[in-house]
Motif scaffolding. Structure first.
Motif, short mmCIF file in Angstrom:
data_model
loop_
_atom_site.label_atom_id
_atom_site.label_comp_id
_atom_site.label_asym_id
_atom_site.label_seq_id
_atom_site.Cartn_x
_atom_site.Cartn_y
_atom_site.Cartn_z
N ASP A 127 -17.78 12.16 10.89
CA ASP A 127 -18.02 12.39 9.47
C ASP A 127 -17.51 13.76 9.00
O ASP A 127 -16.94 13.86 7.93
CB ASP A 127 -19.51 12.28 9.13
N ASP A 131 -10.95 15.40 9.83
CA ASP A 131 -9.81 16.12 9.21
C ASP A 131 -9.36 17.32 10.05
O ASP A 131 -8.33 17.92 9.75
CB ASP A 131 -10.15 16.54 7.78
N ARG A 162 -9.29 3.39 13.23
CA ARG A 162 -7.98 3.24 12.59
C ARG A 162 -8.12 3.24 11.07
O ARG A 162 -7.35 3.88 10.36
CB ARG A 162 -7.31 1.95 13.09
N GLU A 163 -9.13 2.56 10.56
CA GLU A 163 -9.35 2.50 9.12
C GLU A 163 -9.68 3.89 8.56
O GLU A 163 -9.18 4.29 7.51
CB GLU A 163 -10.46 1.47 8.81
N ARG A 164 -10.51 4.63 9.26
CA ARG A 164 -10.84 6.00 8.81
C ARG A 164 -9.61 6.89 8.80
O ARG A 164 -9.41 7.69 7.89
CB ARG A 164 -11.88 6.63 9.75
N ARG A 166 -6.48 5.90 8.54
CA ARG A 166 -5.60 5.43 7.46
C ARG A 166 -6.09 5.98 6.11
O ARG A 166 -5.31 6.48 5.30
CB ARG A 166 -5.59 3.89 7.45
N ALA A 167 -7.40 5.92 5.88
CA ALA A 167 -7.96 6.39 4.62
C ALA A 167 -7.73 7.88 4.43
O ALA A 167 -7.51 8.35 3.31
CB ALA A 167 -9.44 6.05 4.55
N LEU A 168 -7.76 8.63 5.51
CA LEU A 168 -7.56 10.08 5.44
C LEU A 168 -6.09 10.41 5.18
O LEU A 168 -5.77 11.40 4.53
CB LEU A 168 -8.05 10.74 6.73
N GLY A 169 -5.19 9.59 5.71
CA GLY A 169 -3.77 9.76 5.45
C GLY A 169 -3.11 10.89 6.22
O GLY A 169 -2.07 11.40 5.80
#
Ligand code: DX5
Ligand code: ZN
Length: 226
Positions: A127, A131, A162-164, A166-169
């Motif tokens: 969480d 980043d 993977r989804e997290r 991807r969302a962070l970019g």
């Protein structure tokens, strides 16, 4: 998604011939060297430390070295591994009193930080850390030994990471470690991993190049099904 990387775990190599073993897997097409550090405290086994990492660099290994710390405490040993030539340094959040500080320390020392999740460790640790990471390592066995059975319950967890990411970019490697072989690697790739540790599957085989080729074919099958 980033190009797939194969990371042979040298835990299953012939330690009496370690330099030659690492040269052989790299010549056979491996992308990075997975280096398992165990302390007989955080995990019930004892392996190798910074001296061996440094010896591989002196031997001429140029590929990235992916240090997987299974040690407690973590921080004391981080600068030693940075000096010894580690590229990535990953640790288990349960083994550090101050996870954010350990991540910052790894970065300050010039290495790429990774966080490792045991099969029962919840992803909430990401969480406030994702980043700051360059790698998330999902264990598909309980840490401590090579040659264990892959735990399929990790597959949805890979997809969630993977989804997290991807969302962070941001480019963050999603690595999976434990029990990976050519028969199950497609499912691991399909779930969203891009970095694949394999110890016994590679070092237990006669032909490293053919084994790494078979692993890559499995990854391609999995990615096609994504
Ligand atoms: C387990 C280690 C793994 C392990 C992988 O604690 O982190 O890297 O050696 O070995 P295999 O591929 O044999 O499961
Ligand atoms: Zn490992």
């Amino acid at each position: 998604m980033a190009s797939p990387w194969i990371a042979p775990s040298i835990l299953s190599a012939d330690f009496a011939r370690l330099g030659a073993e690492v040269d052989a897997v790299l010549a056979a097409g491996a992308d990075l060297v997975h280096f398992d550090v165990m302390d007989n405290h955080y995990v019930p086994n004892l392996t190798i430390g910074p001296l061996v990492c440094e010896a591989l660099r002196k031997h001429g290994v140029k590929a990235p070295i992916d240090v997987h710390l299974m040690v407690k405490p973590v921080d004391r040993i981080v600068p030693d591994f940075a000096r010894a030539g580690a590229t990535y340094i990953s640790f288990h959040p349960e083994a550090s009193e101050h996870v954010d500080r350990t991540i910052a320390l790894i970065r300050e020392q010039g290495c790429r930080p990774g966080l490792v999740f045991n099969p029962a460790t919840p992803l909430e640790w990401l969480d406030y850390t994702l980043d700051k990471l360059d790698l998330v390592l999902l264990m598909s066995v309980n840490p401590g030994f090579g040659g264990q059975q892959f735990i399929p319950g990790v597959l949805p967890k890979i997809a969630a990471v993977r989804e997290r990411v991807r969302a962070l970019g941001r480019e963050i490697r999603v690595e999976v470690d434990g029990g990976i072989k050519s028969e199950n690697i497609a499912a691991v790739a399909r779930a969203g991993a891009d970095t694949f540790v394999a110890g016994s599957a590679i070092f237990g085989a006669k032909d490293y190049a053919a084994t790494i080729r078979a692993l890559r074919e499995g990854i391609a099958t999995g990615n096609a099904g994504r």
